[in-house]
Design a protein around this motif. Structure first.
Motif, PDB file in Angstrom:
ATOM      1  N   GLY A 702      52.093 -64.015 -66.948  1.00 52.34           N
ATOM      2  CA  GLY A 702      51.899 -62.676 -67.470  1.00 52.34           C
ATOM      3  C   GLY A 702      51.652 -62.716 -68.961  1.00 52.34           C
ATOM      4  N   SER A 703      50.967 -61.699 -69.472  1.00 48.19           N
ATOM      5  CA  SER A 703      50.690 -61.623 -70.902  1.00 48.19           C
ATOM      6  C   SER A 703      50.863 -60.190 -71.377  1.00 48.19           C
ATOM      7  N   TYR A 704      51.330 -60.049 -72.608  1.00 47.43           N
ATOM      8  CA  TYR A 704      51.489 -58.741 -73.237  1.00 47.43           C
ATOM      9  C   TYR A 704      50.951 -58.847 -74.651  1.00 47.43           C
ATOM     10  N   THR A 705      49.965 -58.011 -74.984  1.00 51.00           N
ATOM     11  CA  THR A 705      49.276 -58.095 -76.267  1.00 51.00           C
ATOM     12  C   THR A 705      49.416 -56.787 -77.022  1.00 51.00           C
ATOM     13  N   THR A 706      49.839 -56.879 -78.270  1.00 51.04           N
ATOM     14  CA  THR A 706      49.823 -55.723 -79.163  1.00 51.04           C
ATOM     15  C   THR A 706      48.611 -55.838 -80.078  1.00 51.04           C
ATOM     16  N   ASN A 707      48.116 -54.690 -80.526  1.00 48.87           N
ATOM     17  CA  ASN A 707      46.879 -54.644 -81.327  1.00 48.87           C
ATOM     18  C   ASN A 707      45.711 -55.276 -80.584  1.00 48.87           C
ATOM     19  N   LYS A 708      45.684 -55.068 -79.278  1.00 52.21           N
ATOM     20  CA  LYS A 708      44.592 -55.604 -78.466  1.00 52.21           C
ATOM     21  C   LYS A 708      43.254 -55.043 -78.952  1.00 52.21           C
ATOM     22  N   ILE A 709      42.266 -55.932 -79.099  1.00 48.02           N
ATOM     23  CA  ILE A 709      40.936 -55.504 -79.526  1.00 48.02           C
ATOM     24  C   ILE A 709      40.118 -55.154 -78.279  1.00 48.02           C
ATOM     25  N   THR A 710      39.687 -53.904 -78.203  1.00 44.80           N
ATOM     26  CA  THR A 710      38.859 -53.450 -77.097  1.00 44.80           C
ATOM     27  C   THR A 710      37.687 -52.653 -77.663  1.00 44.80           C
ATOM     28  N   ASN A 711      36.778 -52.231 -76.821  1.00 47.19           N
ATOM     29  CA  ASN A 711      35.587 -51.512 -77.275  1.00 47.19           C
ATOM     30  C   ASN A 711      35.734 -50.006 -77.064  1.00 47.19           C
ATOM     31  N   GLU A 712      35.397 -49.253 -78.083  1.00 40.61           N
ATOM     32  CA  GLU A 712      35.315 -47.810 -77.995  1.00 40.61           C
ATOM     33  C   GLU A 712      33.846 -47.430 -77.833  1.00 40.61           C
ATOM     34  N   VAL A 713      33.554 -46.618 -76.827  1.00 44.27           N
ATOM     35  CA  VAL A 713      32.173 -46.261 -76.503  1.00 44.27           C
ATOM     36  C   VAL A 713      31.964 -44.782 -76.788  1.00 44.27           C
ATOM     37  N   SER A 714      30.865 -44.497 -77.466  1.00 44.55           N
ATOM     38  CA  SER A 714      30.466 -43.115 -77.722  1.00 44.55           C
ATOM     39  C   SER A 714      29.066 -42.895 -77.166  1.00 44.55           C
ATOM     40  N   VAL A 715      28.888 -41.783 -76.463  1.00 42.94           N
ATOM     41  CA  VAL A 715      27.586 -41.425 -75.907  1.00 42.94           C
ATOM     42  C   VAL A 715      27.194 -40.080 -76.506  1.00 42.94           C
ATOM     43  N   ASP A 716      26.058 -40.056 -77.215  1.00 43.13           N
ATOM     44  CA  ASP A 716      25.667 -38.809 -77.873  1.00 43.13           C
ATOM     45  C   ASP A 716      24.905 -37.900 -76.907  1.00 43.13           C
ATOM     46  N   SER A 717      24.429 -36.779 -77.422  1.00 40.66           N
ATOM     47  CA  SER A 717      23.755 -35.791 -76.574  1.00 40.66           C
ATOM     48  C   SER A 717      22.440 -36.301 -76.017  1.00 40.66           C
ATOM     49  N   PHE A 719      22.155 -39.358 -74.912  1.00 34.02           N
ATOM     50  CA  PHE A 719      22.578 -40.453 -74.044  1.00 34.02           C
ATOM     51  C   PHE A 719      22.301 -41.825 -74.674  1.00 34.02           C
ATOM     52  N   ARG A 720      22.359 -41.872 -76.000  1.00 36.28           N
ATOM     53  CA  ARG A 720      22.374 -43.148 -76.691  1.00 36.28           C
ATOM     54  C   ARG A 720      23.819 -43.609 -76.790  1.00 36.28           C
ATOM     55  N   GLN A 721      24.044 -44.905 -76.571  1.00 36.63           N
ATOM     56  CA  GLN A 721      25.398 -45.438 -76.520  1.00 36.63           C
ATOM     57  C   GLN A 721      25.689 -46.265 -77.761  1.00 36.63           C
ATOM     58  N   ILE A 722      26.856 -46.001 -78.384  1.00 40.50           N
ATOM     59  CA  ILE A 722      27.302 -46.740 -79.560  1.00 40.50           C
ATOM     60  C   ILE A 722      28.641 -47.387 -79.213  1.00 40.50           C
ATOM     61  N   THR A 723      28.736 -48.700 -79.418  1.00 42.66           N
ATOM     62  CA  THR A 723      29.944 -49.456 -79.104  1.00 42.66           C
ATOM     63  C   THR A 723      30.560 -49.980 -80.394  1.00 42.66           C
ATOM     64  N   ARG A 724      31.875 -49.832 -80.500  1.00 46.73           N
ATOM     65  CA  ARG A 724      32.599 -50.231 -81.715  1.00 46.73           C
ATOM     66  C   ARG A 724      33.957 -50.791 -81.315  1.00 46.73           C
ATOM     67  N   PRO A 725      34.355 -51.974 -81.827  1.00 46.70           N
ATOM     68  CA  PRO A 725      35.670 -52.533 -81.478  1.00 46.70           C
ATOM     69  C   PRO A 725      36.788 -51.794 -82.201  1.00 46.70           C
ATOM     70  N   VAL A 726      37.910 -51.578 -81.483  1.00 46.62           N
ATOM     71  CA  VAL A 726      39.080 -50.915 -82.055  1.00 46.62           C
ATOM     72  C   VAL A 726      40.336 -51.618 -81.540  1.00 46.62           C
ATOM     73  N   ASN A 727      41.452 -51.401 -82.238  1.00 50.16           N
ATOM     74  CA  ASN A 727      42.756 -51.878 -81.775  1.00 50.16           C
ATOM     75  C   ASN A 727      43.420 -50.800 -80.916  1.00 50.16           C
ATOM     76  N   VAL A 728      44.070 -51.229 -79.835  1.00 45.09           N
ATOM     77  CA  VAL A 728      44.896 -50.332 -79.033  1.00 45.09           C
ATOM     78  C   VAL A 728      46.331 -50.857 -79.041  1.00 45.09           C
ATOM     79  N   ASP A 729      47.259 -49.996 -78.680  1.00 49.70           N
ATOM     80  CA  ASP A 729      48.677 -50.347 -78.821  1.00 49.70           C
ATOM     81  C   ASP A 729      49.052 -51.583 -78.028  1.00 49.70           C
ATOM     82  N   ASN A 730      48.663 -51.636 -76.751  1.00 56.33           N
ATOM     83  CA  ASN A 730      49.108 -52.756 -75.935  1.00 56.33           C
ATOM     84  C   ASN A 730      48.150 -52.994 -74.784  1.00 56.33           C
ATOM     85  N   ASP A 731      48.301 -54.165 -74.204  1.00 54.59           N
ATOM     86  CA  ASP A 731      47.488 -54.586 -73.060  1.00 54.59           C
ATOM     87  C   ASP A 731      48.366 -55.510 -72.232  1.00 54.59           C
TER      88      ASP A 731
END
Length: 937
Positions: A702-717, A719-731
């Motif tokens: 098993g693994s538990y990660t804090t400040n896990k780096i994941t991708n945040e996705v934004s889709v505009d009106s 339907f263009r997609q923008i991807t940006r890495p962000v930290n999340v609390d845990n994984d």
């Protein structure tokens, strides 16, 4: 397929009914030396005469007496072994008319007497146990002429070779294969097993290799590598041997391969080479990765949000989902040298060259999940890529004296290549109306030079267990890539009417430089009673500099280039680690225990040359670790481990530079990322019986990660997609694995069962909305194969996988699909020199989440005969994809989308090939007399 499996097992049960119902017998005897003194602890083994599989075993008591109960009447080989004495082996027939078979008193000769006076040549004793090493006698396992070592390994009890060439021994994956104790073309096991001939091998030795530090100091650090050593026959150690293959087929398909080895007492020289246009791998995938300088930077943004493989500046591997997909032309070659430069100095040198040209045509469909529902995207792409690479490896070891050793390793590589990609894409809104479409042309060429190495100095002191080591490592990389991007994108109003058009024409130059160095100092101090303290200090520095320059191209016949300051940028990252730690280690005969704590300070500095503020972060972490292993019995142990580590963001994730390789799918870095901190715990159980050949391996981690780096996705009106890495609390992740293998004696076969489970809970962000995803993947693989059969070889099996994804706040986006593979491999030897082989794979891709199911049947067959004196030649006619149904299908289930990619692949073709076995050696040594019943004759 299920009916075939049932019929095969039923037939085997009928044929084996007599054996099952037969009366059992007790086999007894006494083991003594030449003075008739009982030998306590001698191993007595009954081997099945037909296939040399171990059937029963016993250990002699204080009076030298051994007994094996419940033995089925039949023909066997009785084998006796005792450390320091010669082996005893004799065919025996166990009858049905007596409850006891008495072998009598058997005297063993001292081993030194055998070596001085005779050569043992009676029965081919299949295997022997020597403490932690299992040694197989290659002569006891017959292989076809011109067979590679891989075919020999398939016949060894307790050794498995999977379809992709992966080797497992005693249920564990083999990490390296040595030849006479020396490295062979680096650390990739498959280079030796696929290229060395089986008839050059005398012994196959399987053992757990300790780390270099443990071997030198005698202090066990718990590190193990499952290793196979191929001991060459004495007459093969002086001369040359190898084989050459050439083939030609329909549609101008061809293949050629050469393996040549020249050995003597002080040198081993090996040359390998291959070239083909029929998607044959030739060497292992790991070697291709080494050829190409690794898999880093293989991807950039692709059409429809997919990732497009390309030739990047470090010489990435342009093979799509594998060498079976697309159309691949491969050429590669290399040389390996092992030289004894003196009594205390050994040198290993190897050089590789490769060239790969790949044409891939793909069609991709994707379902994207947003807070407003699901929208679909489609993409088709054609890519032509080519790369070539040079790789030089060197290892020099020098024994300064009996207390000091120095090892120097160095590798140097140069790669270059190009990629041409042409793609079209479409995106639809939640109502199924077209929102945008576009065409994209991406041309890229690049070069990479890299240098890596380390110097390891080890010193042990006169006091047992006291040792010191210093390890200095270094590496640098120089990357250069030029690319050209042209795109035309149209955006609609949602009712099919065109809104506006956007076009792009750019030239992009990227220069990337990397430098890293490190120093690790270790001192081990004995505390007595196999207890040790280890002090460790480590310094690591990683420096990356990335310079991206973008020019907009405008105009017609005489285009102009204008510098684009918004997309151009220069970024520098500097990571410095300082860590110091203390560990306590306890070594016992059956148990190893260690516990430690490391204090690590990491410093991140990032300079964005045309923006502010600059990145300046410091992190302090405590990194505990724990390891405990216990040997429950011979070849049966349990292990628990707990480790922690910190992983910093990559330079691509940190730099806030827009990657617009596909303007409809843009990637932007995030300079505010923090490093991940991960806890990992695992328990493993391993059991293997050398006598019943039953293996069990089970693990739970098993693994538990804090400040896990994941991708945040934004889709505009639009339907263009923008991807940006962000930290999340845990994984959180959980993985289990179970493997079981055992012989089915009643049908003279072996069954292998593998089961895996992988669970992951993560947080995802789509347009700022947080959603928790729970993903579960389970796999089951069952196979049955008969081994050591001279006439017929057959293997059948199935691989099943189930994928399930649930979302906490969007039940309508849940995913559930099931894939199945059924396969059968068969071979028949007839008329002494002929062989007919065939394989059939039937794959079913479930349609639960992808709209429709897909089935792909692949049938291959070959007919071969052996020619010339000593069967040195082999003529083969082969047919690939007889049903002409081959295509590559790849399915991906990610946090916010599911995707299916179909790749046009090489179809049906026929080929005729010829293989010639090359060999020339000095005179065979020895003659000798036979040893039977412990006496010379």
């Amino acid at each position: 397929m299920k009916k075939i499996i049932f019929l095969f097992i039923s037939l085997s049960l009928v044929l084996s009914q007599k054996e099952i119902l037969a009366q059992s017998v007790s086999v007894q005897g006494h083991v003594v030396d030449t003075m008739l003194t009982p030998l306590t602890g001698a191993t007595a083994v009954l081997l099945q005469a037909g296939d040399s599989v171990l059937y029963k075993f016993s250990i002699s008591n204080g009076e030298g007496f051994f007994e094996m109960k419940k033995v089925t009447p039949g023909d066997y080989i009785l084998q006796l072994t005792f450390l320091g004495y010669g082996n005893y082996s004799k065919p025996v027939t166990i009858g049905e008319n007596t409850p006891v078979f008495n072998a009598g008193y058997i005297a063993l000769l001292p081993e030194n007497a055998l070596l001085d006076e005779v050569t043992v040549k009676a029965e081919h004793i299949p295997m022997r146990l020597n403490k932690d090493t299992i040694e197989y006698n290659a002569a006891a396992f017959e292989t076809k002429p011109n067979a590679a070592v891989e075919e020999l390994l398939k016949k060894l009890p307790g050794v498995e070779v999977t379809k992709d060439g992966t080797i497992k021994a005693q249920g564990e994956e083999v990490n390296q294969v040595l030849v006479d104790g020396k490295q062979f073309f680096g650390n990739d096991p498959q280079v030796a097993t696929k290229n060395l001939p089986a008839d050059a091998i005398d012994k196959v030795q399987v053992f757990d290799k300790k780390s270099e530090m443990s071997e030198f100091t005698g202090v066990d650090d718990g590190q193990r590598d499952k290793t196979i050593n191929l001991a060459l026959k004495d007459d093969k150690k002086k001369g040359y041997f190898g084989k050459a293959t050439a083939g030609y087929g329909t549609e101008d398909r061809y293949e050629a391969k050469l393996s040549l080895n020249r050995f003597d007492k002080k040198m081993q020289m090996s040359i390998i080479g291959m070239s083909n246009n029929n998607n044959q791998q030739g060497f292992s995938l790991g070697e291709y990765m080494n050829f190409m300088g690794g898999l880093q930077n293989m991807m950039h943004g692709g059409g429809g949000g997919s990732m497009r493989l390309s030739i990047e500046i470090d010489g990435g591997l342009p093979l799509g989902a594998g060498l079976s997909n697309g159309f691949v032309n491969s050429s590669a070659g290399g040389a390996n040298f092992n030289l004894e430069l003196g009594k205390n100095t050994d040198l290993n040198l190897s050089y590789f060259y490769n060239r790969i040209r790949n044409n891939v045509q793909t069609e991709t469909t994707r379902q994207n999940f947003t807070e407003n529902g699901v929208y679909d995207a489609a993409d088709n792409e054609e890519q032509l890529s080519q790369s070539s690479g040079h790789k030089l490896n060197m290892r020099l070891q020098h024994e300064i004296d009996s207390f000091r050793r120095i090892i120097f390793r160095n590798s140097m590589g140069y790669n270059d290549g190009f990629s041409e990609s042409f793609g079209n894409s479409m995106a639809f809104n939640t109502l199924g109306m077209l929102e945008n479409d576009g065409s994209n042309i991406y041309l890229s060429e690049g070069r990479n030079f890299n240098l890596n190495g380390n110097v390891l100095f080890m010193n042990r002191f006169r006091k047992s267990g006291r040792a010191f080591s210093a390890d200095l490592s270094y590496g640098l990389s120089d990357d250069d890539r030029e690319s050209r991007l042209q795109s035309l994108n149209r955006f609609y109003l949602g009712d099919g009417n065109l809104n506006f058009t956007d076009s792009l024409n750019q030239r992009q130059d990227i220069i990337g430089d990397r430098l890293n160095y490190g120093l690790t100092l270790t001192h081990t101090e004995p505390l007595g009673k196999k207890r040790y303290l280890e002090f460790r200090y480590s310094l690591q520095n990683f420096q990356d500099e990335n310079d991206k320059t973008v020019f907009d191209i405008t105009g017609g016949p005489n285009p102009e280039e204008n510098y684009n300051s918004h997309l151009s940028n220069k970024y520098k990252r500097d990571y410095l680690y300082n860590s110091g730690g203390l560990s306590f280690r306890l070594n016992r005969k059956k148990a190893n225990f260690s516990v430690g704590l490391t204090l690590q300070h990491s410093r991140l500095r990032g300079d964005l040359f045309n923006a502010s503020p600059q990145i300046s972060e410091d992190y302090v972490n405590l990194l505990p670790n724990l390891m405990y292993s216990y040997d429950l019995a011979t070849s049966r142990n349990i292990e628990f481990s707990y480790i922690t580590n910190v992983r910093e963001p990559s330079v691509e994730q940190l730099q806030p530079i827009v990657d617009n390789s596909n303007p409809l799918n843009i990637y932007i870095g995030n300079p505010e990322l923090s490093p991940e901190y991960t806890h990992r715990a695992a328990v493993r159980f391993h059991s293997f019986s050398q006598f019943s050949m039953t293996s069990i391996f089970a693990s739970l981690s098993g693994s538990y990660t804090t400040n896990k780096i994941t991708n945040e996705v934004s889709v505009d009106s639009l339907f263009r997609q923008i991807t940006r890495p962000v930290n999340v609390d845990n994984d959180f992740g959980l993985r289990s694995y179970f493997s079981f293998g055992a012989p089915l004696k009643f049908i003279k076969s072996r069954i292998n069962i593998n089961n895996g489970l992988n669970y992951n809970r993560s947080l995802i962000f789509v347009n700022g909305t947080q959603n928790a995803s729970n993903r579960l993947r389970t796999t089951l693989d069952i196979s049955i194969e008969n081994k050591n059969t001279e006439l017929v070889e057959i293997g059948i099996g199935t691989n099943l996988s189930h994928n399930l994804t649930n979302y906490s706040d969007a039940d309508n986006l849940n995913q559930n699909y099931f894939d199945q593979v059924y396969y059968i491999d068969a071979g028949v030897n007839f008329l002494k020199t002929w062989n007919l082989s065939s394989s059939f794979d039937y794959t079913i891709y479930g349609g639960e989440a992808f709209g429709s199911s897909e089935t792909i049947p692949i049938w291959k067959a070959s007919l071969s005969t052996f020619l010339l004196k000593n069967q040195k030649g082999e003529l083969k006619f082969s047919a690939s994809d007889l049903l002409n149904r081959n295509q590559g299908i790849s399915r991906t289930s990610e946090f916010n989308y599911i995707e299916e990619t179909s790749t046009r692949s090489l179809g049906r073709y026929f080929m005729v090939s010829f293989t010639y076995n090359i060999s020339k050696f000095g005179a065979r040594q020895g003659g000798g007399i036979e040893v039977i019943d412990g006496r010379r004759r």
